[in-house]
Design a protein around this motif. Structure first.
Motif, PDB file in Angstrom:
ATOM      1  N   ILE A   1       0.815  -1.284  -0.176  1.00 54.23           N
ATOM      2  CA  ILE A   1       0.019  -0.092   0.118  1.00 54.23           C
ATOM      3  C   ILE A   1       0.764   1.256   0.022  1.00 54.23           C
ATOM      4  CG2 ILE A   1      -1.602   1.273   1.541  1.00 54.23           C
ATOM      5  CD1 ILE A   1      -3.184  -0.783   0.028  1.00 54.23           C
ATOM      6  N   ASP A   2       1.991   1.250   0.951  1.00 55.05           N
ATOM      7  CA  ASP A   2       2.832   2.434   0.936  1.00 55.05           C
ATOM      8  C   ASP A   2       3.509   2.368  -0.388  1.00 55.05           C
ATOM      9  OD1 ASP A   2       4.433   4.009   2.976  1.00 55.05           O
ATOM     10  OD2 ASP A   2       6.040   2.967   1.367  1.00 55.05           O
ATOM     11  N   ASP A   3       3.942   1.633  -1.112  1.00 50.89           N
ATOM     12  CA  ASP A   3       4.827   1.763  -2.349  1.00 50.89           C
ATOM     13  C   ASP A   3       3.614   2.302  -3.513  1.00 50.89           C
ATOM     14  OD1 ASP A   3       7.027   0.935  -4.310  1.00 50.89           O
ATOM     15  OD2 ASP A   3       5.013   0.144  -5.370  1.00 50.89           O
ATOM     16  N   CYS A   4       2.281   1.800  -3.401  1.00 51.61           N
ATOM     17  CA  CYS A   4       1.495   2.227  -4.466  1.00 51.61           C
ATOM     18  C   CYS A   4       1.335   3.782  -4.173  1.00 51.61           C
ATOM     19  CB  CYS A   4       0.137   1.452  -4.412  1.00 51.61           C
ATOM     20  SG  CYS A   4       0.396  -0.196  -5.080  1.00 51.61           S
ATOM     21  N   TYR A   5       0.864   4.261  -3.153  1.00 49.62           N
ATOM     22  CA  TYR A   5       0.680   5.482  -2.635  1.00 49.62           C
ATOM     23  C   TYR A   5       1.915   6.457  -3.253  1.00 49.62           C
ATOM     24  CZ  TYR A   5      -1.093   9.722  -0.102  1.00 49.62           C
ATOM     25  OH  TYR A   5      -1.537  11.006   0.155  1.00 49.62           O
ATOM     26  N   TYR A   6       2.887   5.865  -2.771  1.00 45.81           N
ATOM     27  CA  TYR A   6       4.094   6.842  -3.186  1.00 45.81           C
ATOM     28  C   TYR A   6       4.402   7.003  -4.742  1.00 45.81           C
ATOM     29  CZ  TYR A   6       9.121   8.133  -3.274  1.00 45.81           C
ATOM     30  OH  TYR A   6      10.160   8.785  -3.727  1.00 45.81           O
ATOM     31  N   ASN A   7       4.058   5.770  -5.475  1.00 47.48           N
ATOM     32  CA  ASN A   7       4.396   5.928  -6.691  1.00 47.48           C
ATOM     33  C   ASN A   7       3.061   6.845  -7.427  1.00 47.48           C
ATOM     34  OD1 ASN A   7       6.628   4.133  -8.232  1.00 47.48           O
ATOM     35  ND2 ASN A   7       5.802   3.152  -6.273  1.00 47.48           N
ATOM     36  N   LEU A   8       1.729   6.480  -6.755  1.00 44.15           N
ATOM     37  CA  LEU A   8       0.895   7.734  -7.139  1.00 44.15           C
ATOM     38  C   LEU A   8       1.351   8.912  -7.199  1.00 44.15           C
ATOM     39  CD1 LEU A   8      -2.005   7.401  -8.330  1.00 44.15           C
ATOM     40  CD2 LEU A   8      -2.911   7.402  -5.922  1.00 44.15           C
ATOM     41  N   LEU A   9       1.775   9.510  -6.074  1.00 42.82           N
ATOM     42  CA  LEU A   9       2.272  10.799  -5.736  1.00 42.82           C
ATOM     43  C   LEU A   9       3.100  11.384  -6.897  1.00 42.82           C
ATOM     44  CD1 LEU A   9       2.098  11.245  -1.930  1.00 42.82           C
ATOM     45  CD2 LEU A   9       0.498  11.773  -3.540  1.00 42.82           C
ATOM     46  N   LEU A  10       4.188  10.282  -7.271  1.00 45.80           N
ATOM     47  CA  LEU A  10       5.214  10.531  -8.328  1.00 45.80           C
ATOM     48  C   LEU A  10       4.464  10.460  -9.547  1.00 45.80           C
ATOM     49  CD1 LEU A  10       7.959   8.315  -7.020  1.00 45.80           C
ATOM     50  CD2 LEU A  10       7.913  10.923  -7.081  1.00 45.80           C
ATOM     51  N   GLU A  11       3.236  10.391  -9.881  1.00 42.11           N
ATOM     52  CA  GLU A  11       2.416  10.241 -10.952  1.00 42.11           C
ATOM     53  C   GLU A  11       2.737   9.203 -11.769  1.00 42.11           C
ATOM     54  OE1 GLU A  11       2.558  14.122 -12.538  1.00 42.11           O
ATOM     55  OE2 GLU A  11       1.183  14.958 -10.871  1.00 42.11           O
ATOM     56  N   LYS A  12       3.408   8.139 -11.374  1.00 41.69           N
ATOM     57  CA  LYS A  12       3.935   6.790 -12.228  1.00 41.69           C
ATOM     58  C   LYS A  12       2.932   5.886 -12.601  1.00 41.69           C
ATOM     59  CE  LYS A  12       8.833   7.071 -10.805  1.00 41.69           C
ATOM     60  NZ  LYS A  12       9.979   6.169 -10.233  1.00 41.69           N
ATOM     61  N   ILE A  13       1.869   6.131 -11.739  1.00 39.53           N
ATOM     62  CA  ILE A  13       0.420   5.346 -12.020  1.00 39.53           C
ATOM     63  C   ILE A  13      -0.549   6.196 -11.444  1.00 39.53           C
ATOM     64  CG2 ILE A  13       1.635   2.887 -11.449  1.00 39.53           C
ATOM     65  CD1 ILE A  13       0.785   3.129  -8.586  1.00 39.53           C
ATOM     66  N   SER A  14      -1.680   5.505 -12.152  1.00 35.88           N
ATOM     67  CA  SER A  14      -3.048   6.176 -11.771  1.00 35.88           C
ATOM     68  C   SER A  14      -3.688   5.517 -10.755  1.00 35.88           C
ATOM     69  CB  SER A  14      -3.794   6.416 -13.203  1.00 35.88           C
ATOM     70  OG  SER A  14      -4.104   5.068 -13.620  1.00 35.88           O
ATOM     71  N   ASN A  15      -4.858   6.039 -10.085  1.00 38.58           N
ATOM     72  CA  ASN A  15      -5.503   5.758  -9.051  1.00 38.58           C
ATOM     73  C   ASN A  15      -6.676   4.954  -9.554  1.00 38.58           C
ATOM     74  OD1 ASN A  15      -6.189   4.865  -6.427  1.00 38.58           O
ATOM     75  ND2 ASN A  15      -7.107   7.022  -6.045  1.00 38.58           N
ATOM     76  N   ASN A  16      -6.503   3.955 -10.301  1.00 43.20           N
ATOM     77  CA  ASN A  16      -7.595   3.063 -10.631  1.00 43.20           C
ATOM     78  C   ASN A  16      -7.242   1.461 -10.175  1.00 43.20           C
ATOM     79  OD1 ASN A  16      -6.746   1.481 -13.153  1.00 43.20           O
ATOM     80  ND2 ASN A  16      -6.492   3.598 -13.609  1.00 43.20           N
ATOM     81  N   LYS A  17      -8.181   0.641  -9.765  1.00 52.08           N
ATOM     82  CA  LYS A  17      -7.764  -0.657  -9.611  1.00 52.08           C
ATOM     83  C   LYS A  17      -7.005  -1.513 -10.566  1.00 52.08           C
ATOM     84  CE  LYS A  17     -10.115  -4.463  -6.967  1.00 52.08           C
ATOM     85  NZ  LYS A  17     -11.333  -5.104  -6.710  1.00 52.08           N
ATOM     86  N   LYS A  18      -7.067  -1.372 -11.724  1.00 49.57           N
ATOM     87  CA  LYS A  18      -6.486  -2.346 -12.766  1.00 49.57           C
ATOM     88  C   LYS A  18      -4.982  -1.946 -12.718  1.00 49.57           C
ATOM     89  CE  LYS A  18      -6.502  -3.940 -17.578  1.00 49.57           C
ATOM     90  NZ  LYS A  18      -4.827  -3.859 -17.474  1.00 49.57           N
ATOM     91  N   ALA A  19      -4.798  -0.375 -12.793  1.00 50.40           N
ATOM     92  CA  ALA A  19      -3.381   0.156 -12.779  1.00 50.40           C
ATOM     93  C   ALA A  19      -2.671  -0.286 -11.562  1.00 50.40           C
ATOM     94  CB  ALA A  19      -3.482   1.475 -13.158  1.00 50.40           C
ATOM     95  N   LEU A  20      -3.354  -0.343 -10.512  1.00 54.09           N
ATOM     96  CA  LEU A  20      -2.620  -0.482  -9.308  1.00 54.09           C
ATOM     97  C   LEU A  20      -2.199  -1.860  -9.185  1.00 54.09           C
ATOM     98  CD1 LEU A  20      -4.700   1.876  -6.919  1.00 54.09           C
ATOM     99  CD2 LEU A  20      -2.240   2.125  -7.456  1.00 54.09           C
ATOM    100  N   CYS A  21      -3.361  -2.822  -9.439  1.00 50.94           N
ATOM    101  CA  CYS A  21      -3.056  -4.185  -9.566  1.00 50.94           C
ATOM    102  C   CYS A  21      -1.860  -4.728 -10.367  1.00 50.94           C
ATOM    103  CB  CYS A  21      -4.313  -4.989 -10.019  1.00 50.94           C
ATOM    104  SG  CYS A  21      -5.529  -5.275  -8.413  1.00 50.94           S
ATOM    105  N   ASP A  22      -2.091  -4.088 -11.720  1.00 49.74           N
ATOM    106  CA  ASP A  22      -0.847  -4.531 -12.611  1.00 49.74           C
ATOM    107  C   ASP A  22       0.674  -4.038 -11.976  1.00 49.74           C
ATOM    108  OD1 ASP A  22      -2.564  -5.364 -14.515  1.00 49.74           O
ATOM    109  OD2 ASP A  22      -2.750  -3.416 -15.763  1.00 49.74           O
ATOM    110  N   HIS A  23       0.619  -2.914 -11.433  1.00 47.15           N
ATOM    111  CA  HIS A  23       1.866  -2.144 -10.778  1.00 47.15           C
ATOM    112  C   HIS A  23       2.365  -3.301  -9.686  1.00 47.15           C
ATOM    113  CE1 HIS A  23       4.860   0.737  -8.876  1.00 47.15           C
ATOM    114  NE2 HIS A  23       4.172   0.263  -7.577  1.00 47.15           N
ATOM    115  N   ILE A  24       1.565  -3.589  -8.784  1.00 43.92           N
ATOM    116  CA  ILE A  24       1.766  -4.615  -7.872  1.00 43.92           C
ATOM    117  C   ILE A  24       2.232  -5.974  -8.422  1.00 43.92           C
ATOM    118  CG2 ILE A  24       0.944  -5.961  -5.901  1.00 43.92           C
ATOM    119  CD1 ILE A  24      -1.148  -3.650  -5.223  1.00 43.92           C
ATOM    120  N   THR A  25       1.674  -6.453  -9.418  1.00 49.00           N
ATOM    121  CA  THR A  25       2.166  -7.669  -9.821  1.00 49.00           C
ATOM    122  C   THR A  25       3.375  -7.648 -10.512  1.00 49.00           C
ATOM    123  OG1 THR A  25      -0.415  -8.352 -10.250  1.00 49.00           O
ATOM    124  CG2 THR A  25       1.255  -9.645 -11.426  1.00 49.00           C
TER     125      THR A  25
END
Length: 400
Positions: free
Chosen positions: A364-388
């Motif tokens: 969760i921490d990593d996702c939020y950080y990368n979201l603030l860096l604008e490397k990913i968008s805040n939607n479920k698919k993008a976040l799940c792809d990033h995590i995987t």
């Protein structure tokens, strides 16, 4: 001079006088009434002894803490009022407490033992205002002056040194020359005072407005309290102390002057600052972080800002304080308004991807950080792809 005594302390004064004793308001409550300031606690001085007081107030709750010094707390409709027998005091061996207390029936002798003239006043409607030391003149001229010989007053009770500075800070008064000289000649006596008492006074001083100049003027006093302070009168940021909107930030400015700022938390704990009702241990941790991320960051980039934000576990209010400390409040507007809890995924989603529950916080921490860096968008698919993608590369053990 006519002073209106509020109903609850007046009840005590009137009953004591009605039983043949002297009684009246005394000390700081009277000072504040004359200055039209809020009075938090009312103190009464009387010729009655504690045993005589108990007989006079059988219908009221009486708390006997301080009775050996002639003090009772009498509770009137939920309000604690401190009532003390007129007294004079002998020599002080420990620079704090009198060796012996003698109870007397003379208010004039009682007032002579007080610390500063502005606190050496007594009043009831019958006697009027008893002012032996031109106290009202000092109040009018905004002067802090010790009663009698200032060196004697500070040798008797060295905590009066800090009390004098607190009164000067809180009331915006000037300390007169003889009293100032005595403070600067006797501040070493503070080493004999318990840290708990010093801590309360220090916090109260730093909680006042317009104290930067006072701290510079009496820098040796504060270095006596905190030996690890560098030359505080030239400490970076001290000129900005009076601009700080919170006590935490004022403490951060003050303790940023330590020779080893990384020891700020330990130093504040050693000073027992948490004995003050205004400070918690969690506040000291925040203050140490403000100093750590504030001392050498005069020009915080957005990237650096996000790293700090992550290091303080996404504590937005603490980040705001760090920015205020650095005089870079405008940077807070560059942060998105959404918080970590606004992520489009949660722990259940992460576990459904096959990751262990003990890794949820890290992911969760990593996702939020990368979201603030604008490397990913805040939607479920993008976040799940990033995590995987990211966490499979890190060889995180998954539960299939």
């Amino acid at each position: 001079m006519k002073i209106t005594i509020p109903a609850k302390p007046k009840l005590i004064i009137d009953r004591l006088i009605g039983n043949g004793y002297e009684a009246g308001l005394v000390g700081g409550c009277l000072r504040n009434l004359l200055l039209n300031l809020e009075v938090k606690d009312y103190d009464i001085a009387t010729s009655a002894t504690t045993e005589e007081m108990k007989k006079i107030f059988p219908d009221l709750t009486i708390i006997s803490i301080g009775e050996k010094f002639g003090t009772l707390i009498i509770v009137v409709k939920g309000e604690n009022i401190e009532v003390t027998t007129f007294r004079k005091e002998s020599s002080y061996q420990d620079n704090r407490h009198p060796d012996q207390v003698e109870f007397i029936n003379n208010i004039e002798e009682d007032l002579k033992r007080r610390d500063f003239t502005i606190n050496a006043l007594y009043y009831n409607d019958k006697a009027g205002l008893v002012d032996l030391f031109q106290s009202t003149k000092d109040l009018k001229e905004k002067i802090i002056r010790a009663v009698g010989n200032p060196m004697e007053r500070f040798r008797e009770d060295s905590l009066r040194i800090l009390r004098g500075l607190r009164f000067a800070a809180k009331l915006s008064f000037k300390i007169e020359d003889k009293t100032k000289k005595a403070i600067l000649d006797s501040y070493q006596l503070l080493s004999n005072i318990k840290l708990e008492r010093i801590a309360v006074e220090l916090v109260e001083i730093l909680n006042c407005d317009n104290i930067g100049g006072l701290i510079k003027e009496y820098s040796h006093v504060f270095q006596q309290i905190v030996p690890n302070l560098s030359n505080i009168d030239t400490t970076k940021n001290l000129d900005r102390l009076d601009q700080m909107p919170t006590l935490k930030l004022k403490l951060a400015i003050f303790f940023s002057g330590l020779k080893n700022p990384e020891l700020a938390f330990d130093t504040m704990m050693d000073l027992k600052l948490t004995v003050s009702s205004r400070i918690r241990k969690s506040d000291l941790k925040d203050i140490a972080l403000i100093i750590e991320y504030g001392n050498d960051n005069n020009n915080i980039t957005k990237s650096k800002l996000l790293k700090i934000f992550r290091a303080i576990k996404w504590n937005r209010s603490l980040l705001e304080e760090i920015l205020i400390f650095n005089n870079q409040q405008k940077l807070s507007s560059t942060l998105p308004s959404f918080n970590i809890k606004d992520l489009a995924i949660d722990g259940y989603d992460i576990m459904s991807l096959g990751f262990r529950d003990d890794k949820i916080g890290e992911i969760i921490d990593d996702c939020y950080y990368n979201l603030l860096l604008e490397k990913i968008s805040n939607n479920k698919k993008a976040l799940c792809d990033h995590i995987t993608e990211i966490y499979s590369k890190k060889n995180i053990i998954r539960v299939d």
